[in-house]
Design a protein around this motif. Structure first.
Motif, mmCIF file in Angstrom:
data_model
loop_
_atom_site.group_PDB
_atom_site.id
_atom_site.type_symbol
_atom_site.label_atom_id
_atom_site.label_comp_id
_atom_site.label_asym_id
_atom_site.label_seq_id
_atom_site.Cartn_x
_atom_site.Cartn_y
_atom_site.Cartn_z
ATOM 1 N N LYS A 241 0.841 -1.214 0.000
ATOM 2 C CA LYS A 241 0.000 0.000 0.000
ATOM 3 C C LYS A 241 0.867 1.252 0.000
ATOM 4 C CE LYS A 241 -4.110 -1.952 2.176
ATOM 5 N NZ LYS A 241 -4.972 -1.949 3.366
ATOM 6 N N ASP A 242 1.946 1.243 0.792
ATOM 7 C CA ASP A 242 2.842 2.387 0.835
ATOM 8 C C ASP A 242 3.494 2.614 -0.526
ATOM 9 O OD1 ASP A 242 2.203 2.709 3.492
ATOM 10 O OD2 ASP A 242 4.039 1.742 4.241
ATOM 11 N N ASP B 257 1.220 7.182 -6.933
ATOM 12 C CA ASP B 257 0.091 8.050 -7.324
ATOM 13 C C ASP B 257 0.515 9.461 -7.565
ATOM 14 O OD1 ASP B 257 -1.607 5.953 -7.269
ATOM 15 O OD2 ASP B 257 -2.366 6.361 -5.270
ATOM 16 N N LYS C 184 0.951 4.124 -2.858
ATOM 17 C CA LYS C 184 0.718 5.544 -2.581
ATOM 18 C C LYS C 184 1.816 6.394 -3.202
ATOM 19 C CE LYS C 184 -1.702 5.184 1.825
ATOM 20 N NZ LYS C 184 -1.603 5.420 3.279
#
Length: 89
Positions: free
Chosen positions: A82-83, A89, A86
């Motif tokens: 997830k990191d 993005d 992120k």
């Protein structure tokens, strides 16, 4: 009209089955020496140690790995993914 089973179709089916079995037996025999050599302990084609041998050692010793630790490792991996997502993005 009553349709009776045809003998020719059954014979062709059996011949096709025999051919497939013979071809698979030849392929099996061609692979067996390589597979036997790969399964030999200390074989040259063995997978090198990748640093995560804990689960394999636990299974070989007859004990199961700690499921809570595996869950924590999975959660850490998910958080890392997830990191990373992120950051893209």
């Amino acid at each position: 009209m009553k349709k009776s089973g045809g003998g020719l179709g059954f014979v062709i089916l059996i011949l096709a089955l025999v051919i497939v079995l013979l071809l698979s037996a030849r392929a099996w025999n061609a692979i067996m020496p390589v597979a036997a050599q790969a399964l030999r302990p200390g074989a040259a084609g063995a997978v090198p140690d990748h640093g995560q041998s804990g689960a394999g050692e636990a299974i070989r010793s007859g004990t199961l790995p700690n499921l809570k630790q595996m869950n924590q490792n999975t959660d850490q991996h998910i958080q890392q993914m997830k990191d990373t997502a992120k950051g893209q993005d």
